[in-house]
Design a protein around this motif. Structure first.
Motif, mmCIF file in Angstrom:
data_model
loop_
_atom_site.group_PDB
_atom_site.id
_atom_site.type_symbol
_atom_site.label_atom_id
_atom_site.label_comp_id
_atom_site.label_asym_id
_atom_site.label_seq_id
_atom_site.Cartn_x
_atom_site.Cartn_y
_atom_site.Cartn_z
ATOM 1 N N LEU A 197 -25.237 7.195 -17.584
ATOM 2 C CA LEU A 197 -24.683 7.698 -16.331
ATOM 3 C C LEU A 197 -25.717 8.523 -15.594
ATOM 4 O O LEU A 197 -26.364 9.387 -16.192
ATOM 5 N N TYR A 198 -25.875 8.252 -14.302
ATOM 6 C CA TYR A 198 -26.785 9.003 -13.450
ATOM 7 C C TYR A 198 -26.021 9.417 -12.197
ATOM 8 O O TYR A 198 -25.194 8.661 -11.679
ATOM 9 N N LYS A 199 -26.311 10.614 -11.710
ATOM 10 C CA LYS A 199 -25.699 11.052 -10.461
ATOM 11 C C LYS A 199 -26.675 11.929 -9.707
ATOM 12 O O LYS A 199 -27.567 12.547 -10.307
ATOM 13 N N ASP A 200 -26.505 11.955 -8.373
ATOM 14 C CA ASP A 200 -27.335 12.858 -7.598
ATOM 15 C C ASP A 200 -26.740 14.258 -7.653
ATOM 16 O O ASP A 200 -25.758 14.516 -8.363
ATOM 17 N N VAL A 201 -27.323 15.178 -6.905
ATOM 18 C CA VAL A 201 -26.899 16.580 -6.997
ATOM 19 C C VAL A 201 -25.454 16.742 -6.588
ATOM 20 O O VAL A 201 -24.683 17.467 -7.229
ATOM 21 N N ALA A 202 -25.044 16.045 -5.530
ATOM 22 C CA ALA A 202 -23.689 16.232 -5.016
ATOM 23 C C ALA A 202 -22.646 15.508 -5.857
ATOM 24 O O ALA A 202 -21.493 15.918 -5.919
ATOM 25 N N GLY A 203 -23.023 14.426 -6.535
ATOM 26 C CA GLY A 203 -22.040 13.637 -7.256
ATOM 27 C C GLY A 203 -21.202 12.812 -6.297
ATOM 28 O O GLY A 203 -21.537 12.626 -5.129
ATOM 29 N N LEU A 204 -20.077 12.314 -6.787
ATOM 30 C CA LEU A 204 -19.216 11.460 -5.966
ATOM 31 C C LEU A 204 -17.765 11.859 -6.168
ATOM 32 O O LEU A 204 -17.256 11.844 -7.292
ATOM 33 N N GLU A 205 -17.108 12.228 -5.069
ATOM 34 C CA GLU A 205 -15.685 12.522 -5.082
ATOM 35 C C GLU A 205 -14.996 11.637 -4.048
ATOM 36 O O GLU A 205 -15.532 11.404 -2.961
ATOM 37 N N VAL A 206 -13.813 11.132 -4.414
ATOM 38 C CA VAL A 206 -13.067 10.258 -3.516
ATOM 39 C C VAL A 206 -11.608 10.684 -3.506
ATOM 40 O O VAL A 206 -11.129 11.360 -4.429
ATOM 41 N N ILE A 207 -10.903 10.288 -2.439
ATOM 42 C CA ILE A 207 -9.465 10.518 -2.342
ATOM 43 C C ILE A 207 -8.781 9.169 -2.571
ATOM 44 O O ILE A 207 -8.873 8.267 -1.733
ATOM 45 N N VAL A 262 0.855 -1.179 0.000
ATOM 46 C CA VAL A 262 0.000 0.000 0.000
ATOM 47 C C VAL A 262 0.894 1.233 0.000
ATOM 48 O O VAL A 262 1.693 1.427 0.903
ATOM 49 N N THR A 263 0.760 2.062 -1.037
ATOM 50 C CA THR A 263 1.515 3.307 -1.115
ATOM 51 C C THR A 263 0.553 4.469 -1.201
ATOM 52 O O THR A 263 -0.576 4.341 -1.677
ATOM 53 N N GLU A 264 1.019 5.609 -0.743
ATOM 54 C CA GLU A 264 0.192 6.815 -0.766
ATOM 55 C C GLU A 264 0.611 7.753 -1.899
ATOM 56 O O GLU A 264 0.210 8.916 -1.922
ATOM 57 N N SER A 265 1.420 7.244 -2.821
ATOM 58 C CA SER A 265 1.877 8.098 -3.915
ATOM 59 C C SER A 265 0.741 8.381 -4.892
ATOM 60 O O SER A 265 -0.123 7.540 -5.140
ATOM 61 N N ASP A 266 0.757 9.590 -5.449
ATOM 62 C CA ASP A 266 -0.196 9.983 -6.494
ATOM 63 C C ASP A 266 -1.647 9.903 -6.019
ATOM 64 O O ASP A 266 -2.551 9.578 -6.792
ATOM 65 N N VAL A 267 -1.892 10.178 -4.732
ATOM 66 C CA VAL A 267 -3.262 10.197 -4.215
ATOM 67 C C VAL A 267 -3.854 11.576 -4.450
ATOM 68 O O VAL A 267 -3.253 12.591 -4.109
ATOM 69 N N LYS A 268 -5.044 11.599 -5.050
ATOM 70 C CA LYS A 268 -5.686 12.861 -5.397
ATOM 71 C C LYS A 268 -7.167 12.804 -5.063
ATOM 72 O O LYS A 268 -7.730 11.736 -4.825
ATOM 73 N N THR A 269 -7.800 13.984 -5.081
ATOM 74 C CA THR A 269 -9.258 14.045 -4.986
ATOM 75 C C THR A 269 -9.816 13.881 -6.399
ATOM 76 O O THR A 269 -9.491 14.650 -7.305
ATOM 77 N N ILE A 270 -10.643 12.875 -6.588
ATOM 78 C CA ILE A 270 -11.090 12.471 -7.919
ATOM 79 C C ILE A 270 -12.583 12.668 -8.047
ATOM 80 O O ILE A 270 -13.357 12.291 -7.161
ATOM 81 N N ASP A 271 -12.989 13.270 -9.185
ATOM 82 C CA ASP A 271 -14.401 13.328 -9.551
ATOM 83 C C ASP A 271 -14.722 12.048 -10.304
ATOM 84 O O ASP A 271 -14.304 11.851 -11.447
ATOM 85 N N VAL A 272 -15.443 11.147 -9.658
ATOM 86 C CA VAL A 272 -15.688 9.826 -10.233
ATOM 87 C C VAL A 272 -16.500 9.932 -11.520
ATOM 88 O O VAL A 272 -16.307 9.135 -12.455
ATOM 89 N N LEU A 273 -17.367 10.909 -11.624
ATOM 90 C CA LEU A 273 -18.167 11.054 -12.841
ATOM 91 C C LEU A 273 -17.273 11.284 -14.054
ATOM 92 O O LEU A 273 -17.465 10.674 -15.106
#
Length: 434
Positions: free
Chosen positions: A313-323, A279-290
């Motif tokens: 593709l369907y998304k709610d108002v907030a969408g989905l972001e992940v790190i 498990v490495t933490e390199s190149d970790v970013k906040t990603i817009d999954v859409l």
């Protein structure tokens, strides 16, 4: 909860001691009873012999003392003159009877000269009282022995299980590791069987370490062998670009090849990390999954024009972001979409919420064994999946599961039947979450 070995050994040892104690008490009781009967019978028979001799000499006199009664009934006389406990008994006889609170041992023997019957009765109440006291003492001793035997059984069980507990603790403390030696457990046991078990486990650890070392060497060589042709192709693309001899259409094709190569390089790095379980933490970013989902759909449609327009593709108002690492998310989406498109000729729905991602197709569903293996990651007891289980899973879904495990996301399959299959991935590493 299953019972412990100590408890089972305690019960077994206690049961054996109880059976041994009960058998010993029974044997002692039978021996004492036999001794009592032998002594009293011998004593009374000796008295009968003495009075028989007195009858032969004509000097017999009836005797009645506190403990002994002797009387002679001449032939032809009626039994009415005798005590009731001598009457109406077939001759000869020897019995133990109760007369009120008194215990008597009586005998009756026919005499030839003078002709008649000799009757004797001996009071054995004192002896019987002593025997009762002896029985109470035996019961007390038996009870004391049972109490002692319980503690002896428990202490004995703990003593017997102690090396087994030590061996179990040593095995439990052996932590699986891919980078460091797992070490060896101690083999200094007094009992040969425990030494054999410890040695067998150490041989197993040595084989595992050798296997891991071979795997690490293979992954290292594979990393070199996979990156070398990519570097060669990248250099060739740079040469083509520097010549400035390509048309605008060829430049677009060249750019697409370069993006595909970069994607392949990133995917190779991710696959190698997954193979090493590091498990490495390199190149970790906040990603817009859409956005990543849209890019994955475009790549798949470009490679397979027949799939164009099939993914919705369907998304709610907030969408989905992940790190997370972009390459991991991209690989996860691509494999989920490829699996869905492969198993249905209809639409594929992708839904994004604030904390989850779902991909649903309307095909015939996953084979039962694959669905169960993918669901097994939610069960802690099945977390460590064997290589045999992995071999039954399609490569794309295996990548999906490994990526979810690496990111700490939970994979759920709420539906997999003739109406289609739905994968739901619950994400945890959200922006702003603690």
């Amino acid at each position: 909860m299953k019972p412990s070995l100590t408890a089972r050994l305690t019960r077994t040892l206690f049961f054996l001691i109880v059976v041994t104690t009960a058998t010993s008490m029974f044997v002692v009781e039978m021996f004492v009873e036999d001794v009592e009967e032998t002594i009293l019978s011998s004593e009374l028979k000796a008295d009968a012999q003495y009075f028989t001799e007195q009858l032969g000499k004509g000097s017999f006199q009836p005797v009645k003392t506190g403990r002994l009664e002797a009387t002679f009934l001449a032939q032809g006389e009626g039994e009415a003159v005798l005590p009731q406990y001598f009457q109406n008994r077939p001759l000869p006889f020897s019995e133990e009877i109760e007369v009120g609170d008194t215990t008597l041992l009586i005998i009756g023997e026919p005499i030839e000269e003078p002709s008649g019957t000799l009757f004797l009765a001996q009071d054995i109440s004192i002896m019987e009282g002593r025997m009762g006291m002896v029985q109470l003492v035996l019961l007390g001793v038996a009870g004391f022995m049972l109490i002692v035997s319980f503690f002896v059984a428990r202490a004995g069980a703990q003593y017997l299980v102690r090396p087994f507990k030590k061996l179990t603790l040593d095995v439990s403390n052996t932590v699986p590791s891919r980078s460091l030696s797992m070490g060896q457990i101690a083999t200094d046991y007094r009992d040969r069987e425990f030494c054999d078990i410890a040695n067998a486990f150490n041989r197993f650890l040595s084989e595992i370490e050798a296997h891991i070392e071979r795997e690490k060497s293979f992954v290292k060589l594979a990393s070199h062998e996979l990156r070398t042709p990519l570097s060669v192709m990248s250099g060739a693309l740079n040469v083509l670009d520097q010549r400035q001899s390509l048309s605008a259409a060829d430049q677009k094709t060249l750019a697409r090849i370069r993006r595909a190569m970069q994607t392949m390089r990133d995917d190779t790095d991710v696959l190698l990390e997954l193979a090493r379980s590091e498990v490495t933490e390199s190149d970790v970013k906040t990603i817009d999954v859409l956005g990543f989902a849209q890019n994955a759909v475009e790549e798949l449609e470009h490679g397979h024009p027949d799939d164009a327009g099939r993914v919705e593709l369907y998304k709610d108002v907030a969408g989905l972001e992940v790190i997370a690492q972009p390459a991991l998310v991209r690989m996860l989406l691509r494999n989920l979409l490829q699996n869905a498109l492969r198993h249905t000729h209809g639409k594929v729905e992708v839904r994004l919420t604030r904390s989850s991602l779902s991909v649903r197709d309307f095909g015939s569903g996953l084979p039962a064994h694959i669905a169960e293996e993918l669901k097994a990651q939610d069960n802690a007891s099945q977390k460590a999946t064997s290589a045999g289980q992995f071999s039954n899973t399609t490569f794309g879904l295996l990548i999906v599961r490994l990526v979810c495990e690496k990111l700490g996301w939970r994979l759920e399959i709420p539906q997999s039947d003739s109406q289609g299959t739905e994968f739901v991935i619950h994400v945890s590493n959200l922006p702003g979450a603690n």
